[in-house]
Design a protein around this motif. Sequence first.
Motif, PDB file in Angstrom:
ATOM      1  N   GLN A   1      17.664   0.210 -26.572  1.00  0.00           N
ATOM      2  CA  GLN A   1      16.404  -0.509 -26.384  1.00  0.00           C
ATOM      3  C   GLN A   1      16.670  -1.951 -25.971  1.00  0.00           C
ATOM      4  N   ARG A   2      15.723  -2.516 -25.222  1.00  0.00           N
ATOM      5  CA  ARG A   2      15.704  -3.969 -25.000  1.00  0.00           C
ATOM      6  C   ARG A   2      14.300  -4.436 -25.361  1.00  0.00           C
ATOM      7  N   ARG A   3      14.261  -5.586 -26.058  1.00  0.00           N
ATOM      8  CA  ARG A   3      12.990  -6.130 -26.570  1.00  0.00           C
ATOM      9  C   ARG A   3      12.261  -5.087 -27.421  1.00  0.00           C
ATOM     10  N   HIS A   4      12.997  -4.313 -28.189  1.00  0.00           N
ATOM     11  CA  HIS A   4      12.449  -3.251 -29.043  1.00  0.00           C
ATOM     12  C   HIS A   4      11.744  -2.161 -28.240  1.00  0.00           C
ATOM     13  N   GLN A   5      12.038  -2.065 -26.955  1.00  0.00           N
ATOM     14  CA  GLN A   5      11.447  -1.026 -26.117  1.00  0.00           C
ATOM     15  C   GLN A   5      12.555  -0.135 -25.563  1.00  0.00           C
ATOM     16  N   LYS A   6      12.296   1.163 -25.549  1.00  0.00           N
ATOM     17  CA  LYS A   6      13.314   2.146 -25.205  1.00  0.00           C
ATOM     18  C   LYS A   6      13.671   2.113 -23.718  1.00  0.00           C
TER      19      LYS A   6
ATOM     20  N   ASN B   1      28.097   6.455 -29.629  1.00  0.00           N
ATOM     21  CA  ASN B   1      27.917   5.354 -30.578  1.00  0.00           C
ATOM     22  C   ASN B   1      26.755   4.473 -30.133  1.00  0.00           C
ATOM     23  N   THR B   2      25.573   4.988 -30.266  1.00  0.00           N
ATOM     24  CA  THR B   2      24.393   4.299 -29.766  1.00  0.00           C
ATOM     25  C   THR B   2      23.480   3.904 -30.931  1.00  0.00           C
ATOM     26  N   THR B   3      23.440   2.602 -31.228  1.00  0.00           N
ATOM     27  CA  THR B   3      22.520   2.083 -32.233  1.00  0.00           C
ATOM     28  C   THR B   3      21.515   1.176 -31.532  1.00  0.00           C
ATOM     29  N   THR B   4      20.544   0.675 -32.292  1.00  0.00           N
ATOM     30  CA  THR B   4      19.510  -0.167 -31.679  1.00  0.00           C
ATOM     31  C   THR B   4      20.062  -1.519 -31.210  1.00  0.00           C
ATOM     32  N   SER B   5      21.286  -1.853 -31.590  1.00  0.00           N
ATOM     33  CA  SER B   5      21.897  -3.102 -31.128  1.00  0.00           C
ATOM     34  C   SER B   5      22.845  -2.866 -29.952  1.00  0.00           C
ATOM     35  N   PHE B   6      22.795  -1.683 -29.357  1.00  0.00           N
ATOM     36  CA  PHE B   6      23.738  -1.326 -28.292  1.00  0.00           C
ATOM     37  C   PHE B   6      23.725  -2.341 -27.142  1.00  0.00           C
ATOM     38  N   ILE B   7      22.556  -2.662 -26.631  1.00  0.00           N
ATOM     39  CA  ILE B   7      22.487  -3.573 -25.479  1.00  0.00           C
ATOM     40  C   ILE B   7      22.990  -4.956 -25.853  1.00  0.00           C
TER      41      ILE B   7
END
Length: 451
Positions: A232-237, A434-440
């Motif tokens: 996600q970026r900006r909490h958007q998928k 290894n994909t978490t919400t902080s990936f980007i």
Amino acid sequence: MFSKVLIANRGEIAARIIRTCKRLGITTAAVYSEADQDAPYVREADESYLIGKPRVNESYLNIDKVVKAAKDSGAEAIHPGYGLLSENAGFAKRVKEEGLTFVGPSSEVIAKMGDKIAARNVMKQAGVPVVPGTMKAVENVEEAIEIAEEMGYPVMVKAAAGGGGIGMQAVSSSDELTKAFEGNQKRAKTFFGDGKMFIEKQIVNPRHIEIQVLADHHGHALHLFERECSIQRRHQKVIEEAPSPFLSEKTRQKMGESALQAVRTLGYTNAGTIEFLVDEKENYYFLEMNTRLQVEHPITEEITGIDLVEQQLRVAAGEVLSFKQKDLIIEGHAIEARIYAEDSNTFYPSPGQLSRLSLPHGDGIRHELAVDGTSIVSPYYDPMIAKLVVHAPSREAAIEQLTTALHHYEIEGIKSNIMMLKRIVTNDQFLKGNTTTSFIQDYYLPAISQQ
């Protein structure tokens, strides 16, 4: 089944609903603003109705105009798609009052799940794990600081009526919390007309995994497995995949049952999604419920062979679900990449005139298009160009297929996030799952900063 349906939406989701309706022999009526008069979905619909100027509050969010178009068209039902009026309880209620069928759950359920504090309480009642946090609105900054210090930083400051990442922020100190509380409260009042806020403990580096549910009006409910939406970026998928490369079969079954317990407690009908945060030990916590179709629904369709739009229409028409949980199996792996008109470095929208759009084709490749090669990506709406969906026997094959397809996507005239998507799907951590919400933040931004 309905003979005519009005689609209260625009862009790729309107085109997607039209496609299923045509296959089922249902006449479609579209609504459009002045900015969308040349949009592909307007041409694809059997009928179309101009409902106002480009701004959404003068067109797509104007309930009176949308309902009038439905009545003028002779439609029996309204499909809201996602976004816009899809989770507006007042709209669903009005549709019913006008003697039309709303393709979705009841207005009462929409209202309950639209308030995140109420939703947390319902889930707790249903026995679904929820993220530790407040179960009622926080009145002011002073109370928020007191709660956060007792809970322990980091925490999430959230708007009760929020969505799409709006009115939501992670904070690690009282100073950050003060700014976040006041700023997000203002944004929540502006976007949702409701400034209620609550505090949750932040689950550090979680995965965002959601369960697709479907229920009819005859007491039958089932889930169609999970989708992982952690990138996600900006909490958007940005990229979603099904199934998750992380979940064990045991956790998959537990999460599915938790989602169905929520459905039963609510008396929910039609399609919906229960979203969870999942930590590194596979502990999962309720995040929110979307009482509508999701943007990423195609990957569930690809791994199950179920047309979710068709099922939405059949359920709304009063039909019984024609399959049971035991009939559903996961076949292969599907990934969706959202292609936006935006700057890949800043994530800011980049609207404008397209001069060329060339798409890759082949087995296992699916496109959901919002535009064509001569379209204008409007500054008034979400800057999505298309969704690229691939389906293959394995995750490795799906990634290879997606990577090849992205390299054959050609977009000219405006900026797009194609390069960002290429970088993500070839990143070692993505390849390993290894994909978490902080990936980007952890892997994509550092890479481009070194250019």
